[in-house]
Design a protein around this motif. Structure first.
Motif, PDB file in Angstrom:
ATOM      1  N   ARG A 163      23.459 -18.945  -6.926  1.00 56.48           N
ATOM      2  CA  ARG A 163      23.539 -20.108  -6.037  1.00 56.48           C
ATOM      3  C   ARG A 163      24.830 -20.881  -6.264  1.00 56.48           C
ATOM      4  NH1 ARG A 163      17.764 -23.301  -5.201  1.00 56.48           N
ATOM      5  NH2 ARG A 163      16.569 -21.486  -4.452  1.00 56.48           N
ATOM      6  N   THR A 164      25.373 -21.391  -5.165  1.00 56.32           N
ATOM      7  CA  THR A 164      26.542 -22.263  -5.204  1.00 56.32           C
ATOM      8  C   THR A 164      26.234 -23.484  -4.338  1.00 56.32           C
ATOM      9  OG1 THR A 164      27.544 -21.106  -3.317  1.00 56.32           O
ATOM     10  CG2 THR A 164      28.161 -20.346  -5.530  1.00 56.32           C
ATOM     11  N   PRO A 165      26.934 -24.597  -4.562  1.00 61.12           N
ATOM     12  CA  PRO A 165      26.649 -25.812  -3.782  1.00 61.12           C
ATOM     13  C   PRO A 165      27.399 -25.827  -2.453  1.00 61.12           C
ATOM     14  CG  PRO A 165      28.275 -26.306  -5.461  1.00 61.12           C
ATOM     15  CD  PRO A 165      27.899 -24.852  -5.635  1.00 61.12           C
ATOM     16  N   GLY A 166      26.788 -26.442  -1.460  1.00 59.68           N
ATOM     17  CA  GLY A 166      27.413 -26.592  -0.148  1.00 59.68           C
ATOM     18  C   GLY A 166      26.828 -27.808   0.553  1.00 59.68           C
ATOM     19  N   LYS A 167      26.758 -27.756   1.872  1.00 56.35           N
ATOM     20  CA  LYS A 167      26.301 -28.913   2.663  1.00 56.35           C
ATOM     21  C   LYS A 167      24.847 -29.287   2.378  1.00 56.35           C
ATOM     22  CE  LYS A 167      30.095 -29.825   4.868  1.00 56.35           C
ATOM     23  NZ  LYS A 167      30.821 -31.078   4.560  1.00 56.35           N
ATOM     24  N   VAL A 196      21.367 -33.743  -0.485  1.00 60.45           N
ATOM     25  CA  VAL A 196      20.372 -34.328  -1.383  1.00 60.45           C
ATOM     26  C   VAL A 196      20.937 -34.702  -2.750  1.00 60.45           C
ATOM     27  CG1 VAL A 196      18.416 -33.218  -0.244  1.00 60.45           C
ATOM     28  CG2 VAL A 196      19.562 -32.043  -2.132  1.00 60.45           C
ATOM     29  N   CYS A 197      22.018 -34.044  -3.160  1.00 58.82           N
ATOM     30  CA  CYS A 197      22.597 -34.312  -4.478  1.00 58.82           C
ATOM     31  C   CYS A 197      23.823 -35.210  -4.416  1.00 58.82           C
ATOM     32  CB  CYS A 197      22.981 -33.002  -5.168  1.00 58.82           C
ATOM     33  SG  CYS A 197      21.587 -31.897  -5.473  1.00 58.82           S
ATOM     34  N   GLY A 198      24.422 -35.322  -3.239  1.00 63.54           N
ATOM     35  CA  GLY A 198      25.563 -36.201  -3.066  1.00 63.54           C
ATOM     36  C   GLY A 198      26.904 -35.495  -3.187  1.00 63.54           C
ATOM     37  N   LYS A 199      27.896 -36.099  -2.598  1.00 57.61           N
ATOM     38  CA  LYS A 199      29.239 -35.520  -2.582  1.00 57.61           C
ATOM     39  C   LYS A 199      29.864 -35.488  -3.976  1.00 57.61           C
ATOM     40  CE  LYS A 199      33.538 -35.712   0.091  1.00 57.61           C
ATOM     41  NZ  LYS A 199      34.328 -35.148  -0.993  1.00 57.61           N
ATOM     42  N   THR A 200      29.590 -36.505  -4.789  1.00 62.75           N
ATOM     43  CA  THR A 200      30.157 -36.543  -6.139  1.00 62.75           C
ATOM     44  C   THR A 200      29.734 -35.320  -6.942  1.00 62.75           C
ATOM     45  OG1 THR A 200      30.236 -38.958  -6.173  1.00 62.75           O
ATOM     46  CG2 THR A 200      30.238 -37.838  -8.302  1.00 62.75           C
ATOM     47  N   MET A 201      28.453 -34.983  -6.867  1.00 61.94           N
ATOM     48  CA  MET A 201      27.935 -33.830  -7.596  1.00 61.94           C
ATOM     49  C   MET A 201      28.559 -32.546  -7.099  1.00 61.94           C
ATOM     50  SD  MET A 201      25.624 -31.134  -7.089  1.00 61.94           S
ATOM     51  CE  MET A 201      24.183 -30.359  -7.778  1.00 61.94           C
ATOM     52  N   VAL A 202      28.603 -32.364  -5.790  1.00 64.57           N
ATOM     53  CA  VAL A 202      29.163 -31.128  -5.225  1.00 64.57           C
ATOM     54  C   VAL A 202      30.642 -30.992  -5.579  1.00 64.57           C
ATOM     55  CG1 VAL A 202      29.721 -29.928  -3.073  1.00 64.57           C
ATOM     56  CG2 VAL A 202      27.450 -30.926  -3.399  1.00 64.57           C
ATOM     57  N   ASP A 203      31.401 -32.080  -5.442  1.00 67.47           N
ATOM     58  CA  ASP A 203      32.829 -32.031  -5.797  1.00 67.47           C
ATOM     59  C   ASP A 203      33.020 -31.665  -7.269  1.00 67.47           C
ATOM     60  OD1 ASP A 203      33.482 -32.715  -3.209  1.00 67.47           O
ATOM     61  OD2 ASP A 203      33.986 -34.804  -3.676  1.00 67.47           O
ATOM     62  N   PHE A 204      32.155 -32.197  -8.130  1.00 62.19           N
ATOM     63  CA  PHE A 204      32.250 -31.936  -9.570  1.00 62.19           C
ATOM     64  C   PHE A 204      32.093 -30.449  -9.859  1.00 62.19           C
ATOM     65  CE2 PHE A 204      30.256 -31.482 -13.764  1.00 62.19           C
ATOM     66  CZ  PHE A 204      31.110 -32.221 -14.568  1.00 62.19           C
ATOM     67  N   TYR A 205      31.066 -29.830  -9.284  1.00 64.58           N
ATOM     68  CA  TYR A 205      30.809 -28.422  -9.561  1.00 64.58           C
ATOM     69  C   TYR A 205      31.752 -27.491  -8.809  1.00 64.58           C
ATOM     70  CZ  TYR A 205      26.672 -29.261 -12.413  1.00 64.58           C
ATOM     71  OH  TYR A 205      25.812 -29.647 -13.417  1.00 64.58           O
ATOM     72  N   LEU A 251      25.496 -41.463  -9.736  1.00 67.17           N
ATOM     73  CA  LEU A 251      26.022 -40.436  -8.831  1.00 67.17           C
ATOM     74  C   LEU A 251      26.199 -40.917  -7.404  1.00 67.17           C
ATOM     75  CD1 LEU A 251      24.200 -37.232 -10.105  1.00 67.17           C
ATOM     76  CD2 LEU A 251      26.567 -37.931 -10.467  1.00 67.17           C
ATOM     77  N   GLY A 252      25.856 -42.147  -7.136  1.00 63.03           N
ATOM     78  CA  GLY A 252      26.061 -42.683  -5.790  1.00 63.03           C
ATOM     79  C   GLY A 252      24.777 -42.716  -4.990  1.00 63.03           C
ATOM     80  N   SER A 253      24.812 -43.434  -3.894  1.00 63.20           N
ATOM     81  CA  SER A 253      23.620 -43.635  -3.072  1.00 63.20           C
ATOM     82  C   SER A 253      23.181 -42.365  -2.348  1.00 63.20           C
ATOM     83  CB  SER A 253      23.878 -44.743  -2.043  1.00 63.20           C
ATOM     84  OG  SER A 253      24.972 -44.387  -1.208  1.00 63.20           O
ATOM     85  N   ASP A 254      24.063 -41.359  -2.273  1.00 60.69           N
ATOM     86  CA  ASP A 254      23.684 -40.115  -1.603  1.00 60.69           C
ATOM     87  C   ASP A 254      23.044 -39.105  -2.559  1.00 60.69           C
ATOM     88  OD1 ASP A 254      26.050 -39.726  -2.955  1.00 60.69           O
ATOM     89  OD2 ASP A 254      27.102 -38.732  -1.308  1.00 60.69           O
ATOM     90  N   TYR A 255      22.804 -39.509  -3.804  1.00 60.63           N
ATOM     91  CA  TYR A 255      22.092 -38.662  -4.766  1.00 60.63           C
ATOM     92  C   TYR A 255      20.621 -39.017  -4.729  1.00 60.63           C
ATOM     93  CZ  TYR A 255      20.224 -37.328  -9.367  1.00 60.63           C
ATOM     94  OH  TYR A 255      19.447 -36.836 -10.386  1.00 60.63           O
ATOM     95  N   ASN A 256      19.763 -38.038  -4.438  1.00 62.89           N
ATOM     96  CA  ASN A 256      18.323 -38.246  -4.344  1.00 62.89           C
ATOM     97  C   ASN A 256      17.637 -37.438  -5.452  1.00 62.89           C
ATOM     98  OD1 ASN A 256      15.593 -38.270  -3.756  1.00 62.89           O
ATOM     99  ND2 ASN A 256      15.869 -38.040  -1.550  1.00 62.89           N
ATOM    100  N   PRO A 257      17.339 -38.049  -6.595  1.00 64.21           N
ATOM    101  CA  PRO A 257      16.767 -37.299  -7.720  1.00 64.21           C
ATOM    102  C   PRO A 257      15.426 -36.655  -7.406  1.00 64.21           C
ATOM    103  CG  PRO A 257      16.679 -39.665  -8.139  1.00 64.21           C
ATOM    104  CD  PRO A 257      17.505 -39.481  -6.902  1.00 64.21           C
ATOM    105  N   ALA A 258      14.708 -37.186  -6.413  1.00 63.16           N
ATOM    106  CA  ALA A 258      13.421 -36.591  -6.049  1.00 63.16           C
ATOM    107  C   ALA A 258      13.606 -35.224  -5.389  1.00 63.16           C
ATOM    108  CB  ALA A 258      12.659 -37.523  -5.114  1.00 63.16           C
ATOM    109  N   LYS A 259      14.761 -35.008  -4.773  1.00 64.15           N
ATOM    110  CA  LYS A 259      15.021 -33.746  -4.079  1.00 64.15           C
ATOM    111  C   LYS A 259      16.092 -32.908  -4.761  1.00 64.15           C
ATOM    112  CE  LYS A 259      13.593 -35.361   0.486  1.00 64.15           C
ATOM    113  NZ  LYS A 259      13.992 -35.528   1.910  1.00 64.15           N
ATOM    114  N   CYS A 260      16.818 -33.508  -5.684  1.00 69.18           N
ATOM    115  CA  CYS A 260      17.903 -32.807  -6.372  1.00 69.18           C
ATOM    116  C   CYS A 260      17.607 -32.783  -7.865  1.00 69.18           C
ATOM    117  CB  CYS A 260      19.240 -33.496  -6.110  1.00 69.18           C
ATOM    118  SG  CYS A 260      20.617 -32.767  -7.029  1.00 69.18           S
TER     119      CYS A 260
END
Length: 198
Positions: free
Chosen positions: A27-31, A36-45, A63-72
């Motif tokens: 698996r790799t990160p994308g849209k 659910v995890c936010g742009k900061t997380m995706v950019d980091f990885y 991780l910012g308001s776009d990070y949803n720990p319930a789904k990520c």
């Protein structure tokens, strides 16, 4: 000699880089992950695909308001979502031998295994398919059987017939750092025999 900002960022990335499964495709990160995890997380990885969640939190405590720990869940396949990886689903059946390759960039003595994980419950099905209880990747050039090895697909019934439900997850815990790579796979549905009366 003075380092440029770009060079310093490169050194930081290298310091956080440790290990990843290179085969089969993981698996790799994308849209879908970004949603659910936010742009900061995706950019980091995307900057360092061998890093780990503890380094992510250290670099970005919030991780910012776009990070949803319930789904990520950053401790299940690093939070990478199946929606970004539908083209990489492997098809296995009971008894298939799967060859795996791991790239270790920086060694950290620790514990490692490969297990079948049910992503809907984040639970291991059965027992690990292979494990190294200690001294995994403890040296710069780990033993060959720690970076090139095979696992055998166990009998799973109908638990893994739907894509996205099951993964082969390589898990390595070394010096408080968690590394995970996930291979999505499916198994065929079992055929039940029906008896018909004449």
């Amino acid at each position: 000699m003075q380092l440029t900002v770009t060079a310093l960022l490169g050194l930081v990335a290298a310091a956080n880089a440790h290990g990843i499964v290179t085969s089969p495709a993981t698996r790799t990160p994308g849209k879908a992950t970004e949603a659910v995890c936010g742009k900061t997380m995706v950019d980091f990885y995307q900057a360092d695909n061998t890093s780990y969640p503890e380094a992510l939190f250290r670099a970005h405590p919030t991780l910012g308001s776009d990070y949803n720990p319930a789904k990520c869940n950053l401790y299940l396949c690093r939070g990478y979502q199946f929606g970004d990886n539908t083209a990489n689903v492997q098809s296995y059946k009971t008894g298939d031998v799967v060859d795996m390759s791991v790239f270790i960039r920086i060694p950290h003595k620790g514990y490692a295994n490969v297990s079948v994980v049910d992503t809907t419950t984040n639970s291991v099905i059965g027992t690990p398919l292979i494990s190294w209880p200690d001294n995994y990747a403890a040296t710069l050039n780990p033993p060959a059987n720690q970076t090139k090895f095979s696992v055998t697909i166990p009998a799973l019934g109908d638990r893994c017939t739907t894509a996205g439900t099951c993964v082969l997850q390589w898990y390595w815990l070394g010096q408080g750092q968690t590394y995970e790579s996930c291979v999505d796979f499916t198994t065929p549905k079992s055929m039940s025999m029906k008896l018909f009366k004449a």
